[in-house]
Design an enzyme around this catalytic site. Sequence first.
Site, PDB file in Angstrom:
ATOM      1  N   SER A 168      25.507  -1.425 -23.744  1.00  0.00           N
ATOM      2  CA  SER A 168      25.560  -0.067 -24.277  1.00  0.00           C
ATOM      3  C   SER A 168      25.152   0.987 -23.240  1.00  0.00           C
ATOM      4  CB  SER A 168      24.663   0.054 -25.512  1.00  0.00           C
ATOM      5  OG  SER A 168      23.310  -0.102 -25.173  1.00  0.00           O
ATOM      6  N   LYS A 170      19.107   3.690 -25.932  1.00  0.00           N
ATOM      7  CA  LYS A 170      20.111   4.758 -25.961  1.00  0.00           C
ATOM      8  C   LYS A 170      19.535   6.027 -25.321  1.00  0.00           C
ATOM      9  CE  LYS A 170      23.359   2.736 -28.537  1.00  0.00           C
ATOM     10  NZ  LYS A 170      22.675   1.418 -28.541  1.00  0.00           N
TER      11      LYS A 170
END
Lengths: 209, 209
Positions: B129, B167
């Site tokens: 990610s 993130k």
Amino acid sequence: MGEHLENILLSPRQRDAWRFIRDYIATHGHGPSLAEIADGLGIRSRGVVHRHVRALADTGLIEHLPGRHRGIRLSGEGDETGTRRAVLPLLGRIAAGAPIEAIPDQQQVDLAEFFMGPNRFVLRVQGESMIEAGILPDDMVVVERRETARDGDIVVALIDGQEATLKRLQHNPDGSVTLFPANCHMAPMIYPAERVQIQGVVVGQMRSY
Amino acid sequence: MGEHLENILLSPRQRDAWRFIRDYIATHGHGPSLAEIADGLGIRSRGVVHRHVRALADTGLIEHLPGRHRGIRLSGEGDETGTRRAVLPLLGRIAAGAPIEAIPDQQQVDLAEFFMGPNRFVLRVQGESMIEAGILPDDMVVVERRETARDGDIVVALIDGQEATLKRLQHNPDGSVTLFPANCHMAPMIYPAERVQIQGVVVGQMRSY
DNA sequence: GTTGAAATTTCTCTTTTTGTTCTCTAAACT
DNA sequence: AGTTTAGAGAACAAAAAGAGAAATTTCAAC
């Protein structure tokens, strides 16, 4: 604090043994036998290992319970006053779906073990040629000095004795070498072997935000 | 007492030896033998090196344990036991166009300074990610435990107390937060602030090949 | 408990590596 | 002249490391 470990100096072999013992205990949870240490260090004589172990015990680095099987323990070396043991707790895997506090069984990551080794040095990266390999500008790469490398290694290559670059290496059947940047905007470069001198192989990378 | 006048006291050759010894200890973790110093300086006689070493010891720059093999260490360094100083020489910038050996005046990178700090820990990264931010699967990230973060920080976030992810963070005007993956194949996710709990902020990243 | 494999200890001997001390030579500098 | 710095090489001393074997102890299975 207690004992002054000042005037001790480990011989290279003793240091090897100490490293092995530390790793062994970290992995297995208990001490190694002399034969296992011998095997790990490539020594054929348990007597030699015993001598090393006793030397380590004399320095206070390990605790040696005489006679006991696997009677080697690490002795109080974790808890100095926050000084510079480059050790951080390893909590687990991210994206694993568990709150961080909940993860048990803390291992430790020793930055020295992670990065240190003979003939290594650090370079700061300039440019974006390896960006798709996760090496960004201003990252630091740990390089092990070497004159040969295998296909796929990321190498520090000197071209015509002039320009040093970071690229992925590949030997071609015709004797030439190709240096692949990890950046789709840059083209691979092919050189005759004589023009390319390998200066080292990237063995680590680090970044600080 | 007045011995910090190193540069004045050292002869050119002694300074060469001093530099060699410093770098050797930084990379290898233990002192060099006289023969190794001789080799490094292009000297064929260990006796000559011995003379230089003793001169350096006289200035106080190094400590010389007489008779011991590799009995040279930097003075003021009581460690060198098994806790290797996590220090590597910094040779310069790659892609800078100079052969590595030619770069003068070596700095040193202390991995402890680089990564250590209060409330820090390490996580191994799973998934892709954050791949466009140069954080690849199996990399280690150094995280500083914190409950708040600023826009743009890469955070370890716990969603609904269940799923922990890595993130990039952004607060929205309406009070919600957006978690941006650094991967064009993944979509940003928007959550009400109550569902997102910041567990820490990424302050470093490292990788071993 | 008894037993036996496995482990530790204690030897002696050998080899390799390293440190130390010499003397002699040569260039550079005062 | 003399002095300082530097190197070569030899000879020796000492430390470190290893091999191997015998004696002893621990420990777990019986």
